[in-house]
Design a protein around this motif. Structure first.
Motif, mmCIF file in Angstrom:
data_model
loop_
_atom_site.group_PDB
_atom_site.id
_atom_site.type_symbol
_atom_site.label_atom_id
_atom_site.label_comp_id
_atom_site.label_asym_id
_atom_site.label_seq_id
_atom_site.Cartn_x
_atom_site.Cartn_y
_atom_site.Cartn_z
ATOM 1 N N HIS A 1 44.977 29.380 45.092
ATOM 2 C CA HIS A 1 44.982 29.420 46.382
ATOM 3 C C HIS A 1 46.283 30.447 46.617
ATOM 4 C CE1 HIS A 1 44.040 30.207 50.474
ATOM 5 N NE2 HIS A 1 45.250 30.478 50.564
ATOM 6 N N VAL A 2 44.950 31.980 47.085
ATOM 7 C CA VAL A 2 46.363 33.433 47.201
ATOM 8 C C VAL A 2 46.197 33.738 48.335
ATOM 9 C CG1 VAL A 2 46.274 35.451 46.305
ATOM 10 C CG2 VAL A 2 45.446 34.189 45.045
ATOM 11 N N ASP A 3 47.525 33.258 49.183
ATOM 12 C CA ASP A 3 47.857 33.201 51.088
ATOM 13 C C ASP A 3 47.611 35.658 50.656
ATOM 14 O OD1 ASP A 3 47.893 31.488 51.566
ATOM 15 O OD2 ASP A 3 50.271 30.862 51.116
ATOM 16 N N LYS A 4 48.342 35.889 49.587
ATOM 17 C CA LYS A 4 48.742 37.952 50.197
ATOM 18 C C LYS A 4 47.715 37.944 48.872
ATOM 19 C CE LYS A 4 51.883 38.240 51.398
ATOM 20 N NZ LYS A 4 54.195 38.532 51.483
ATOM 21 N N ASP B 1 35.479 52.113 41.859
ATOM 22 C CA ASP B 1 36.128 50.895 42.533
ATOM 23 C C ASP B 1 35.587 49.848 42.827
ATOM 24 O OD1 ASP B 1 38.270 52.334 41.964
ATOM 25 O OD2 ASP B 1 38.698 53.285 44.337
ATOM 26 N N GLY B 2 35.643 49.437 42.436
ATOM 27 C CA GLY B 2 35.205 47.359 42.932
ATOM 28 C C GLY B 2 36.430 46.655 43.644
ATOM 29 N N LEU B 3 35.553 45.671 44.087
ATOM 30 C CA LEU B 3 36.837 44.846 44.851
ATOM 31 C C LEU B 3 36.788 42.806 44.562
ATOM 32 C CD1 LEU B 3 37.815 44.106 47.110
ATOM 33 C CD2 LEU B 3 35.292 43.467 49.102
ATOM 34 N N VAL B 4 37.825 43.158 43.625
ATOM 35 C CA VAL B 4 37.831 41.680 44.062
ATOM 36 C C VAL B 4 38.575 41.141 44.967
ATOM 37 C CG1 VAL B 4 39.179 40.420 42.231
ATOM 38 C CG2 VAL B 4 38.882 42.210 41.448
ATOM 39 N N HIS B 5 37.773 40.332 45.870
ATOM 40 C CA HIS B 5 37.667 40.006 47.114
ATOM 41 C C HIS B 5 39.323 39.016 46.296
ATOM 42 C CE1 HIS B 5 37.051 36.324 50.326
ATOM 43 N NE2 HIS B 5 36.734 37.665 50.519
ATOM 44 N N VAL B 6 39.906 38.405 47.311
ATOM 45 C CA VAL B 6 41.174 37.245 47.357
ATOM 46 C C VAL B 6 40.779 35.923 46.617
ATOM 47 C CG1 VAL B 6 41.106 36.484 49.609
ATOM 48 C CG2 VAL B 6 43.342 36.591 48.962
ATOM 49 N N SER B 7 39.289 35.422 46.900
ATOM 50 C CA SER B 7 38.940 34.305 46.793
ATOM 51 C C SER B 7 38.478 34.486 45.129
ATOM 52 C CB SER B 7 38.199 33.972 46.928
ATOM 53 O OG SER B 7 36.660 34.507 46.750
ATOM 54 N N ASP C 1 44.426 43.061 52.177
ATOM 55 C CA ASP C 1 44.065 41.631 53.203
ATOM 56 C C ASP C 1 43.310 40.304 52.623
ATOM 57 O OD1 ASP C 1 46.692 42.370 54.700
ATOM 58 O OD2 ASP C 1 45.721 42.385 56.487
ATOM 59 N N PHE C 2 42.202 41.596 52.295
ATOM 60 C CA PHE C 2 41.566 40.939 51.789
ATOM 61 C C PHE C 2 41.023 41.075 49.944
ATOM 62 C CE2 PHE C 2 39.815 44.774 53.431
ATOM 63 C CZ PHE C 2 39.148 45.160 52.289
ATOM 64 N N GLY C 3 41.566 41.563 49.860
ATOM 65 C CA GLY C 3 41.518 42.063 48.296
ATOM 66 C C GLY C 3 42.126 42.770 47.441
ATOM 67 N N ALA C 4 41.503 43.312 45.815
ATOM 68 C CA ALA C 4 42.332 44.361 45.228
ATOM 69 C C ALA C 4 40.729 45.138 44.975
ATOM 70 C CB ALA C 4 42.740 44.071 44.776
ATOM 71 N N PHE C 5 41.098 46.569 45.482
ATOM 72 C CA PHE C 5 39.899 47.374 44.547
ATOM 73 C C PHE C 5 40.547 47.859 43.065
ATOM 74 C CE2 PHE C 5 39.121 47.192 49.287
ATOM 75 C CZ PHE C 5 37.793 47.452 49.175
ATOM 76 N N VAL C 6 39.605 47.586 43.122
ATOM 77 C CA VAL C 6 39.826 47.772 41.056
ATOM 78 C C VAL C 6 39.257 49.121 40.106
ATOM 79 C CG1 VAL C 6 40.153 47.134 38.470
ATOM 80 C CG2 VAL C 6 40.959 45.819 40.969
ATOM 81 N N ASP C 7 39.745 50.260 39.539
ATOM 82 C CA ASP C 7 38.755 51.029 38.919
ATOM 83 C C ASP C 7 38.543 50.891 37.683
ATOM 84 O OD1 ASP C 7 38.215 53.734 38.033
ATOM 85 O OD2 ASP C 7 39.909 55.119 38.090
ATOM 86 N N ILE C 8 37.107 50.986 37.668
ATOM 87 C CA ILE C 8 36.833 50.352 35.906
ATOM 88 C C ILE C 8 35.572 51.547 35.696
ATOM 89 C CG2 ILE C 8 36.652 48.179 35.791
ATOM 90 C CD1 ILE C 8 33.667 48.344 37.399
ATOM 91 N N GLY C 9 36.519 53.043 35.177
ATOM 92 C CA GLY C 9 36.130 53.928 34.319
ATOM 93 C C GLY C 9 35.275 54.491 35.688
ATOM 94 N N GLY C 10 35.977 55.079 36.894
ATOM 95 C CA GLY C 10 35.719 56.476 37.885
ATOM 96 C C GLY C 10 35.131 55.358 38.853
#
Length: 378
Positions: free
Chosen positions: A223-226, A211-217, A200-209
């Motif tokens: 503006h992104v709701d989901k 994971d980093g968080l891309v916050h919804v903002s 709900d708060f963002g997406a986890f992205v694998d960058i070479g082994g």
């Protein structure tokens, strides 16, 4: 003297003793072996060939093969032997060493059973389904015959219990890779990654082994709701590293900062005089803010809303309303867009109700009376 020598040649065996023997015959349900220093036949029942279930003795041993065996019963004309028990003694010793040292071991998957996998390491080893992979696996049928690397997670010789995990091996490998990757990643880097999970708060992205968080903002300029409205699992995305916390193994990423801003080239997208369709986002005392592109809002000043005089924008507009607007000024550097609604509307002609002056009214009345008198005289 000869009798004494023959007596010396006859070896007495005891239950539990470890002996060496050569396979002389492989039958369906048992194996015959020739023992050193003995004229007795050695018999290995099929149940004593392996710690796993055996359908045919020939699946386990072949003629001429040298075996290490344990005596489990002494009869007058034969010794009942166990290959399984002899192997287990040494196997438990080796496994105990590996367990205490935290070493990995390799084993072939012999059986796929309900709840997991079975391997033969001289003793029966069980791999629960939850410890096979670091992801959900619905069907394990194609695992039979595969060789995997395991960590021992539980060992109890008395209970003949050996629990193995391939998942632990994968997690350790990923942990090492994550630490290596963390050392190389720096703030400001732009990288490609794969979306692994969406929350709900963002997406986890694998960058070479790692994971980093891309916050919804940080997913998009608008503006992104989901998050699922913008990205999906498995998607390849370009991200910018915002920050790296190596101690806590946390990385903050942004997709938004790798994309052109909503105001980029606004002079070309909305030159002066252009007519655009927009949505009223906010009403304020001095006008209305209308979104004409994702993330781009322009101001319709209260004086540009209607040809008629209005006290508040709410008299004419409401939030969420779709309107046509004309660009009257644009400034990309200051991210300012001035819009007009009234310039697209026709100005109503003013109709004035003029009253005649009093003298004119009197004059007209006199003329009417004069006309009447003329008619009477004639």
């Amino acid at each position: 003297m000869v009798e004494d020598m023959n007596q010396v040649d006859v070896k007495v065996f005891e239950v539990g003793e470890i002996v060496k023997g050569q396979v002389t015959k492989v039958e369906e349900k048992q194996v015959i072996v020739d023992l050193e220093n003995s004229k007795l036949d050695g018999i290995i029942p099929i149940s004593e060939l392996s710690s796993l279930h055996v359908e045919k003795a020939s699946d386990v041993v072949s003629e001429g093969q040298e075996l290490t065996l344990e005596v489990i019963k002494v009869e007058e004309d034969a010794l009942i032997l166990s290959k399984r028990k002899a192997e287990a003694v040494q196997a438990w010793k080796d496994l105990q060493v590996a367990f205490e040292a935290g070493n990995t071991i390799e084993a072939e998957i012999k059986e796929v059973v309900k709840g997991g996998l079975v391997v033969d390491l001289g003793v029966r080893g069980f791999v629960p389904a939850s410890l096979v992979e670091d992801r959900f696996v619905e069907d394990f049928s194609d695992y039979k015959g595969k060789t995997l690397t395991f960590k021992i997670v539980e060992l109890d010789v008395e209970k003949n219990r050996l629990i193995l995990s391939h998942r632990h091996v994968l997690e350790e490998e990923k942990g090492k890779l994550r630490k290596q990757s963390l050392e190389k990643i720096e703030s400001g880097q732009v990288m490609e990654g794969t979306v692994q999970r969406i929350t709900d708060f963002g997406a986890f992205v694998d960058i070479g082994g790692v994971d980093g968080l891309v916050h919804v903002s940080q997913l998009a300029h608008q503006h992104v709701d989901k998050p699922s409205d913008v990205v999906e699992v498995g998607q390849t995305v370009k991200v910018k590293v915002l920050s790296v916390d190596r101690d806590n193994e946390r990385i903050s990423l942004s997709i938004k900062e790798t994309q052109p801003g909503p105001w980029s080239n606004i002079n070309e997208k909305a030159p002066r005089g252009t007519t655009l369709t927009g949505t009223v986002k906010r009403l304020v005392s001095y006008g209305a803010f209308v979104e004409v592109f994702p993330g781009v809002e322009g101001l319709v000043h209260i004086s540009q809303i209607s040809h008629k005089h209005i006290g508040t924008p709410g008299e004419v507009l409401k939030e969420g309303q779709t309107v046509q607007v004309k660009v009257i000024d644009v400034n990309e550097q200051e991210q300012r867009l001035s819009l007009s609604i009234k310039e697209l509307e026709e100005k109503e002609e003013e109709v004035k109700d003029y009253e005649l002056p009093e003298e004119n009214k009197g004059f007209q009345l006199g003329e009417m009376i004069g006309d009447k008198l003329k008619d009477l005289k004639s």
